[in-house]
Design a protein around this motif. Structure first.
Motif: not given
Length: 206
Positions: A1-3, A8-10, A24-35, A41-42
């Motif tokens: 796992m990266g930072r 914006d950075r992604a 891509k986030k909605k289709d599950g291609e990219i994982k994302a966490t909400k804080k 994103f990783d």
């Protein structure tokens, strides 16, 4: 796992639009966490998708990219032509260097100075500087507009076209030359205007 990195950075790493990242986030291609209210994103996962995103862009959006690049090439050719004219400028008369726009500005400024009673032949250099600066301002502004004010790289990334900054630079030179000639609003108000005599109809008979 990266930072964790921000949206914006992604987008900057992938060189894609916010809409593409969201899909891509909605289709599950990219994982994302909400804080809180921010999505993260990783970084390693984003980096692993760079080549795939670029490949998709080359397949689905080559025409748009190529069209923009052709417009940029055309604009660059115009600039090269302009630079060639600049090299010959010292060997030509002012009228040969100026376009219709430049000549109009030169004439207008000269007439304004004469009306104000401040014209001197020594001002001709500054008048010409103002004319050619405004002329170049219009040239670069028009080129930027033709390119939709957008500078696009072969990767599909876009940013504000640098011709806008060049246009602004020439516009500042124009303003500075006008100010030196005393043609700013404030400077004109400071100029001593001819005293108006009160009209006396009886003077015509004297």
């Amino acid at each position: 796992m990266g930072r964790d990195i921000t949206t914006d950075r992604a987008i900057a790493i992938l060189g894609c639009s916010a809409k593409t990242l969201q899909r891509k986030k909605k289709d599950g291609e990219i994982k994302a966490t909400k804080k809180g209210r921010t999505w993260f994103f990783d970084e390693d996962e984003i980096l692993s998708l760079v080549e795939d995103v670029k490949k998709q862009q080359s397949i689905y959006a080559p025409s748009a990219i190529n069209k923009q690049l052709k417009k940029q090439d055309k604009a660059e050719d115009k600039i090269k032509e302009l630079e060639e004219k600049r090299k010959l400028a010292n060997k030509k008369d002012d009228d040969d260097v100026l376009t219709d726009v430049g000549r109009e500005i030169l004439t207008t400024i000269t007439d304004q100075l004469k009306e104000l009673g401040t014209y001197k032949e020594a001002f001709n250099y500054d008048i010409f500087t103002a004319a050619i600066s405004y002329q170049d301002f219009m040239i670069y502004l028009k080129l930027a507009r033709e390119l939709d004010y957008t500078d696009m790289k072969p990767t599909g990334e876009s940013k504000e076209h640098h011709y806008l900054a060049v246009a602004e630079k020439h516009n500042k030179r124009y303003d500075k030359a006008c100010e030196k000639l005393g043609l700013t609003v404030g400077a004109i108000q400071k100029l001593k205007q001819p005293e108006e005599k009160e009209y006396n109809p009886f003077e015509e008979y004297l």
